[in-house]
Each structure stands twice: as C-alpha cells, then as structure tokens.
Design an enzyme around this catalytic site. Structure first.
Site, PDB file in Angstrom:
ATOM      1  N   TYR A   1       0.844  -1.196   0.000  1.00  0.00           N
ATOM      2  CA  TYR A   1       0.000   0.000   0.000  1.00  0.00           C
ATOM      3  C   TYR A   1       0.878   1.245   0.000  1.00  0.00           C
ATOM      4  O   TYR A   1       1.996   1.225   0.516  1.00  0.00           O
ATOM      5  CB  TYR A   1      -0.970   0.040   1.186  1.00  0.00           C
ATOM      6  CG  TYR A   1      -0.357  -0.150   2.567  1.00  0.00           C
ATOM      7  CD1 TYR A   1      -0.060  -1.409   3.056  1.00  0.00           C
ATOM      8  CD2 TYR A   1      -0.104   0.943   3.394  1.00  0.00           C
ATOM      9  CE1 TYR A   1       0.468  -1.592   4.324  1.00  0.00           C
ATOM     10  CE2 TYR A   1       0.423   0.773   4.666  1.00  0.00           C
ATOM     11  CZ  TYR A   1       0.711  -0.503   5.119  1.00  0.00           C
ATOM     12  OH  TYR A   1       1.245  -0.670   6.373  1.00  0.00           O
TER      13      TYR A   1
ATOM     14  N   MET B   1       1.559   5.288   1.084  1.00  0.00           N
ATOM     15  CA  MET B   1       1.149   6.174   2.183  1.00  0.00           C
ATOM     16  C   MET B   1       1.825   7.541   2.150  1.00  0.00           C
ATOM     17  O   MET B   1       2.847   7.744   1.497  1.00  0.00           O
ATOM     18  CB  MET B   1       1.342   5.499   3.534  1.00  0.00           C
ATOM     19  CG  MET B   1       2.752   5.231   3.942  1.00  0.00           C
ATOM     20  SD  MET B   1       2.799   4.643   5.661  1.00  0.00           S
ATOM     21  CE  MET B   1       2.290   6.114   6.558  1.00  0.00           C
TER      22      MET B   1
ATOM     23  N   GLN C   1       9.721  -5.925   5.744  1.00  0.00           N
ATOM     24  CA  GLN C   1       9.200  -4.726   5.077  1.00  0.00           C
ATOM     25  C   GLN C   1      10.237  -4.139   4.145  1.00  0.00           C
ATOM     26  O   GLN C   1      11.430  -4.149   4.443  1.00  0.00           O
ATOM     27  CB  GLN C   1       8.794  -3.650   6.102  1.00  0.00           C
ATOM     28  CG  GLN C   1       9.958  -3.132   6.944  1.00  0.00           C
ATOM     29  CD  GLN C   1       9.982  -1.620   7.140  1.00  0.00           C
ATOM     30  OE1 GLN C   1       9.002  -0.936   6.905  1.00  0.00           O
ATOM     31  NE2 GLN C   1      11.111  -1.103   7.575  1.00  0.00           N
TER      32      GLN C   1
HETATM   33  O1  76R Z   1      15.278  -0.312  12.551  1.00  0.00           O
HETATM   34  C1  76R Z   1      15.530   0.588  11.730  1.00  0.00           C
HETATM   35  O2  76R Z   1      16.634   1.119  11.556  1.00  0.00           O
HETATM   36  C2  76R Z   1      14.410   1.069  10.883  1.00  0.00           C
HETATM   37  C3  76R Z   1      13.370   1.764  11.699  1.00  0.00           C
HETATM   38  C4  76R Z   1      12.252   2.159  10.769  1.00  0.00           C
HETATM   39  C5  76R Z   1      12.137   3.346  10.017  1.00  0.00           C
HETATM   40  C6  76R Z   1      13.065   4.527   9.971  1.00  0.00           C
HETATM   41  C7  76R Z   1      11.119   1.328  10.465  1.00  0.00           C
HETATM   42  C8  76R Z   1      10.913   0.066  11.000  1.00  0.00           C
HETATM   43  N1  76R Z   1      10.326   1.997   9.584  1.00  0.00           N
HETATM   44  C9  76R Z   1      10.917   3.208   9.266  1.00  0.00           C
HETATM   45  C10 76R Z   1      10.454   4.157   8.373  1.00  0.00           C
HETATM   46 MN1  76R Z   1       8.477   1.406   8.960  1.00  0.00          MN
HETATM   47  N2  76R Z   1       6.694   0.789   8.276  1.00  0.00           N
HETATM   48  C11 76R Z   1       5.757   1.586   7.673  1.00  0.00           C
HETATM   49  C12 76R Z   1       4.517   0.873   7.623  1.00  0.00           C
HETATM   50  O3  76R Z   1       0.754   0.917   8.308  1.00  0.00           O
HETATM   51  C13 76R Z   1       1.386   1.842   8.870  1.00  0.00           C
HETATM   52  O4  76R Z   1       0.957   2.374   9.916  1.00  0.00           O
HETATM   53  C14 76R Z   1       2.672   2.337   8.257  1.00  0.00           C
HETATM   54  C15 76R Z   1       3.216   1.465   7.128  1.00  0.00           C
HETATM   55  C16 76R Z   1       4.732  -0.384   8.165  1.00  0.00           C
HETATM   56  C17 76R Z   1       3.735  -1.506   8.310  1.00  0.00           C
HETATM   57  C18 76R Z   1       6.105  -0.412   8.577  1.00  0.00           C
HETATM   58  C19 76R Z   1       6.710  -1.512   9.186  1.00  0.00           C
HETATM   59  N3  76R Z   1       8.267   3.165   7.941  1.00  0.00           N
HETATM   60  C20 76R Z   1       9.231   4.109   7.749  1.00  0.00           C
HETATM   61  C21 76R Z   1       8.739   5.116   6.839  1.00  0.00           C
HETATM   62  C22 76R Z   1       9.516   6.330   6.351  1.00  0.00           C
HETATM   63  C23 76R Z   1       9.153   7.452   7.271  1.00  0.00           C
HETATM   64  C24 76R Z   1       9.895   8.744   7.074  1.00  0.00           C
HETATM   65  O5  76R Z   1      11.015   8.736   6.562  1.00  0.00           O
HETATM   66  O6  76R Z   1       9.324   9.774   7.510  1.00  0.00           O
HETATM   67  C25 76R Z   1       7.458   4.753   6.503  1.00  0.00           C
HETATM   68  C26 76R Z   1       6.506   5.455   5.562  1.00  0.00           C
HETATM   69  C27 76R Z   1       7.167   3.534   7.211  1.00  0.00           C
HETATM   70  C28 76R Z   1       5.965   2.878   7.178  1.00  0.00           C
HETATM   71  N4  76R Z   1       8.737  -0.352   9.985  1.00  0.00           N
HETATM   72  C29 76R Z   1       9.872  -0.754  10.642  1.00  0.00           C
HETATM   73  C30 76R Z   1       7.941  -1.468   9.788  1.00  0.00           C
HETATM   74  C31 76R Z   1       8.606  -2.616  10.357  1.00  0.00           C
HETATM   75  C32 76R Z   1       8.047  -4.047  10.330  1.00  0.00           C
HETATM   76  C33 76R Z   1       9.810  -2.174  10.886  1.00  0.00           C
HETATM   77  C34 76R Z   1      10.899  -3.006  11.557  1.00  0.00           C
HETATM   78  C35 76R Z   1      11.776  -3.474  10.419  1.00  0.00           C
HETATM   79  C36 76R Z   1      13.053  -4.085  10.830  1.00  0.00           C
HETATM   80  O7  76R Z   1      13.536  -3.846  11.953  1.00  0.00           O
HETATM   81  O8  76R Z   1      13.578  -4.842   9.967  1.00  0.00           O
END
Ligand code: 76R
Length: 248
Positions: free
Chosen positions: A144, A146, A184
């Site tokens: 999706y 966003m 992700q």
């Molecule tokens: O651990 C790290 O270094 C990464 C931390 C992290 C960032 C910076 C992270 C972790 N995300 C980041 C950025 Mn995410 N993410 C989403 C969604 O449905 C929703 O409410 C939002 C959709 C999901 C499901 C998800 C999952 N993330 C972002 C960004 C960029 C934001 C910006 O730059 O302003 C978006 C748009 C976004 C959205 N996030 C994680 C996850 C998961 C599962 C993790 C853990 C991943 C891991 O540790 O491997």
C-alpha cells in the site's frame, strides 16, 4: 524550516499490477496460449538469473480481490532498467492477454531517524544489503502507498527533527517486534508517484500483516500522521503456479 531527514536510496522499484483478460484468454487457440505462456516463462527465467547475479530482484504474486489479478514487483539499479523490463513484457504475446490494473514507481529508501550519530551508514553491511534487497519468497505480499499528513496542527513536515525521531523510534520498535514474521521494504516515491512512500510487506502468515498494521495504527506516527492508499494482498506465484492458475 525544519531539518529534512537524510535518506539513503538503493534499487529503483516498479510494482506492476495487471489483470488477465479472461475473455480473450479463453477465446484464444491452445497454441496461442502455449506460445504466450512460453514467452512469459522465458522472461521469468531472465529475471530469476538477474536475481541470482544480484543485479535486481523480482517478486511475483497473485492478488486477491478485484483490484488486479497479479503483481510483478521489480527492483533494479536504474529507472531505465525498469522501463526496459516493462517494454520487454509488453512485447510478449502474453501481454496482449493482460490489462493494466495499477502501477507504482519508487526507490528503496532508508532514513536516518534511527541511525547511530557519527557513523557512516554505508560502512554497515546490513544497511547496504537493505538498500538492494533480494525479496523473500514468502507466501504472501501486502502493498500500500502512504503519506505523512500535513494539515493544520498535524503537519509532519513542520515537526522538529527530535520530535520526528522520537516518533520513528516508537514506530521502529513496534516494527522490530515483528522481526522474523514480517519483512518490510520501504520505497520512497516523492517526485515519482502519487504518494510519498510505498510499503511492501512479505510474510508467510498473512494474519501478521493485519496484526502489524493494526498495532501501528495506535502508534502516534500512524495514528496522527499516517494517510493510506489502497491495499493489495496476494499469494506467492512462480511460473508453474501461474500456468496452473491460467489453465482453462
Ligand atoms: O530499525 C531501523 O533502523 C528502521 C526503523 C524504521 C524506520 C526509519 C522502520 C521500522 N520503519 C521506518 C520508516 Mn516502517 N513501516 C511503515 C509501515 O501501516 C502503517 O501504519 C505504516 C506502514 C509499516 C507496516 C512499517 C513496518 N516506515 C518508515 C517510513 C519512512 C518514514 C519517514 O522517513 O518519515 C514509513 C513510511 C514507514 C511505514 N517499519 C519498521 C515497519 C517494520 C516491520 C519495521 C521493523 C523493520 C526491521 O527492523 O527490519
């Protein structure tokens, strides 16, 4: 002006959603269908060699529901590579049996919200690997697009770096609690497509998508600032499974 997050970019991404033209497919002669499938299988082989050579990665999933019948998601070095893939597909006789359903153009993105200060992220092999990831052959995909809201008092882009960092930390901690269950890939699409990010999730258990996305809705960054487009969910395909699905 607030400080912009620094981003690292990796492979470019194309999510190419298509529907099957079932009327045309069923009306075609057996030999035409076989030829069309052969041409598609050859491309699938080319793409899987590119993946083995680490020149990109390709994900192939059916889509459940009426938004599309399947998606091919491509990660490649350049936008030109993605264009070439689209064109090669469109030249196959199989393409004539498909109708475009949706597409999304973006680039794999990591932001510096969680980065350790003073370190060069590109010295970290885990980070380098996440910029050019081989997509897992998980049973399910969820995609999706966003945005982060910028309306009235809820404007993500007017917050200070420290406020955004604190919220992204909380977001990241929820995400990490799904480690091993959901993978992700965040792709940035500002300047490329209609939303700011594409969220692509992979899991063997589709219920983990629902649990993760639901839990995140209660977290401030999603609750207050998250705006979401259409969701697509589907099941892993390969050449054999797809041929089976198309058997008429
Ligand atoms: O651990 C790290 O270094 C990464 C931390 C992290 C960032 C910076 C992270 C972790 N995300 C980041 C950025 Mn995410 N993410 C989403 C969604 O449905 C929703 O409410 C939002 C959709 C999901 C499901 C998800 C999952 N993330 C972002 C960004 C960029 C934001 C910006 O730059 O302003 C978006 C748009 C976004 C959205 N996030 C994680 C996850 C998961 C599962 C993790 C853990 C991943 C891991 O540790 O491997």
């Amino acid at each position: 002006m607030s400080e912009a997050a620094q981003t690292l970019e990796g492979w470019y991404a194309l999510h190419d959603f298509r529907s099957i033209d079932w009327a045309a497919w069923k009306a075609a002669a057996e030999s035409e269908r076989a030829q069309a499938l052969d041409e598609l299988q050859s491309l699938l082989q080319v793409w899987s060699r590119e993946e083995a050579d680490k020149n990109g990665s390709t994900a192939f999933y059916s889509i459940v529901g009426q938004k599309a019948d399947y998606v091919l998601m491509f990660l490649r070095e350049t936008l030109e590579d993605l264009n070439a893939i689209e064109t090669a597909f469109n030249k196959t006789s199989f393409a004539a049996f498909t109708k475009p359903a949706h597409s999304y153009v973006s680039v794999v993105e990591l932001s510096n919200y969680m980065a350790k200060p003073g370190s060069d992220p590109l010295d970290n092999p885990d980070i380098v690997a996440r910029l050019k990831p081989t997509m897992p052959k998980a049973n399910h995909i969820c995609f999706y697009p966003m945005n982060k809201r910028r309306e009235g008092n809820d404007n993500w882009y007017m917050l200070s770096m420290d406020e955004r960092k604190a919220m992204m930390r909380s977001h990241g901690m929820i995400g990490r609690s799904y480690a091993g269950k959901v993978k992700q890939i965040i792709t940035g699409s500002v300047g490329f497509d209609n939303w700011e990010w594409g969220v692509t999730l992979f899991a063997d258990d589709a219920l983990q998508f629902k649990k993760l996305v639901y839990e995140m809705r209660f977290d401030e960054v999603s609750a207050r600032y998250g705006e979401f487009g259409e969701f697509y969910v589907g099941n892993l395909l390969d050449g054999g499974k797809f041929a089976e699905l198309l058997r008429v």
